[in-house]
Each structure stands twice: as structure tokens, then as C-alpha cells.
Scaffold this motif. Structure first.
Motif, PDB file in Angstrom:
ATOM      1  N   ASP A  47       0.673  -1.291   0.130  1.00 30.95           N
ATOM      2  CA  ASP A  47      -0.456  -0.136   0.189  1.00 30.95           C
ATOM      3  C   ASP A  47       1.222   1.146  -0.040  1.00 30.95           C
ATOM      4  OD1 ASP A  47      -2.303  -1.614   0.315  1.00 30.95           O
ATOM      5  OD2 ASP A  47      -2.624  -1.756   2.472  1.00 30.95           O
ATOM      6  N   ARG A  49       1.017   5.103   0.324  1.00 33.24           N
ATOM      7  CA  ARG A  49       0.400   5.731   1.419  1.00 33.24           C
ATOM      8  C   ARG A  49      -0.053   6.955   0.663  1.00 33.24           C
ATOM      9  NH1 ARG A  49      -3.004   2.279   4.019  1.00 33.24           N
ATOM     10  NH2 ARG A  49      -1.652   0.883   6.042  1.00 33.24           N
ATOM     11  N   ASP A  50      -0.324   8.246   1.477  1.00 32.01           N
ATOM     12  CA  ASP A  50      -1.011   9.377   0.673  1.00 32.01           C
ATOM     13  C   ASP A  50      -0.230  10.280   1.249  1.00 32.01           C
ATOM     14  OD1 ASP A  50      -3.092   9.105   3.134  1.00 32.01           O
ATOM     15  OD2 ASP A  50      -4.385  10.024   0.902  1.00 32.01           O
ATOM     16  N   TYR A  51       0.655   9.945   2.370  1.00 31.91           N
ATOM     17  CA  TYR A  51       1.008  10.746   3.185  1.00 31.91           C
ATOM     18  C   TYR A  51       2.688  10.328   3.434  1.00 31.91           C
ATOM     19  CZ  TYR A  51      -0.067   7.085   6.157  1.00 31.91           C
ATOM     20  OH  TYR A  51       0.090   5.800   7.286  1.00 31.91           O
ATOM     21  N   ASN A  52       2.969   9.807   3.058  1.00 32.49           N
ATOM     22  CA  ASN A  52       4.187   9.316   3.036  1.00 32.49           C
ATOM     23  C   ASN A  52       5.039   8.657   1.701  1.00 32.49           C
ATOM     24  OD1 ASN A  52       3.602   6.517   3.201  1.00 32.49           O
ATOM     25  ND2 ASN A  52       4.384   6.449   5.031  1.00 32.49           N
ATOM     26  N   GLN A  75      -8.766  -1.245  -3.094  1.00 35.52           N
ATOM     27  CA  GLN A  75      -8.829  -0.573  -2.365  1.00 35.52           C
ATOM     28  C   GLN A  75     -10.397  -0.620  -1.902  1.00 35.52           C
ATOM     29  OE1 GLN A  75      -6.921   3.307  -1.654  1.00 35.52           O
ATOM     30  NE2 GLN A  75      -6.918   3.208  -3.489  1.00 35.52           N
ATOM     31  N   GLY A  97      -6.568   6.759  -0.840  1.00 35.38           N
ATOM     32  CA  GLY A  97      -5.130   7.383   0.183  1.00 35.38           C
ATOM     33  C   GLY A  97      -4.233   6.419   0.197  1.00 35.38           C
ATOM     34  N   ASN A  98      -5.124   4.895  -0.509  1.00 34.26           N
ATOM     35  CA  ASN A  98      -3.281   3.767  -0.423  1.00 34.26           C
ATOM     36  C   ASN A  98      -3.570   3.015  -1.810  1.00 34.26           C
ATOM     37  OD1 ASN A  98      -6.222   3.026   1.628  1.00 34.26           O
ATOM     38  ND2 ASN A  98      -4.638   1.498   2.863  1.00 34.26           N
TER      39      ASN A  98
END
Length: 114
Positions: A47, A49-52, A75, A97-98
Motif C-alpha cells: 500500500d 500511502r498518500d501521506y508518505n 481498495q 489514499g493507499n
């Protein structure tokens, strides 16, 4: 004058770092214990991720290539009770987001970018 950077390990993190340094004109050398990218299977799904992970790939200038690797529909989520009755059914509408990708394909994309 720019000091070259030594990166130990051609995992996903090391390859992204090498790519970002390359984009900024900083020479790097990646050292890896395995003899080739195909020396062993690279594992299963990841996955991203949209934040890292996704911001790292964006910084590396590889968002477009990454999007080609996304496995559609991964997803989606379905919850069942013990009798098999569907309690929740959330389809993958592409906005999650993943997104999932194959680790080996992601690693090859990174290698090809260097």
C-alpha cells in the motif's frame, strides 16, 4: 562542488533517495548485497500511502509512472458477519489514499529511473 553520497541498500527507500539526489544534481552510488535485481523475489503487494510513499514518489518525479502500476479495485472493502451476510460493502472508486502495487514492479520502476 557537490559531495557524492553513498547509499547502502537498493531497497525502495535507497532507490527513491538516489533518484531524488540525481534530480538535484548530487551524485550517488548505491551498494547492494544481492548480485542483481532478479536475485530473489521482491515480495508481494504494498500500500503506497498518500501521506508518505506518494509524496516521496512525487518528489522523485515518478508519479505518472507509479500510477501505471496501481492495481485497480484493491481498495474495496467488504465486511461479513459469521453467517456470511454482508454488513458493509465499499467499492474501490479510485479515490482512496493507499493504492496497492506489486513491490517488484515498483522496485523495477525505481531502478529504471536511475
Amino acid at each position: 562542488m557537490t559531495t557524492p553520497v553513498t547509499i547502502v541498500g537498493a531497497g525502495l527507500g535507497g532507490l527513491v533517495l538516489s533518484r531524488v539526489l540525481h534530480l538535484h544534481g548530487i551524485p550517488s552510488t548505491v551498494y547492494e548485497a544481492e548480485s542483481s535485481p532478479s536475485a530473489r523475489t521482491q515480495g508481494g503487494l504494498l500500500d503506497i500511502r498518500d501521506y508518505n510513499g506518494q509524496p516521496a514518489l512525487e518528489t522523485a518525479g515518478l508519479t505518472e509512472e507509479f500510477r501505471k502500476l496501481i492495481l485497480e479495485g484493491r481498495q474495496a472493502m467488504r465486511l461479513l458477519d459469521r453467517d456470511g451476510n454482508v454488513l458493509l460493502d465499499v467499492p474501490d472508486d479510485g479515490t482512496g489514499g493507499n493504492p496497492e502495487v506489486e513491490r517488484g514492479e515498483l522496485r523495477q520502476m525505481l531502478l529504471d529511473s536511475l
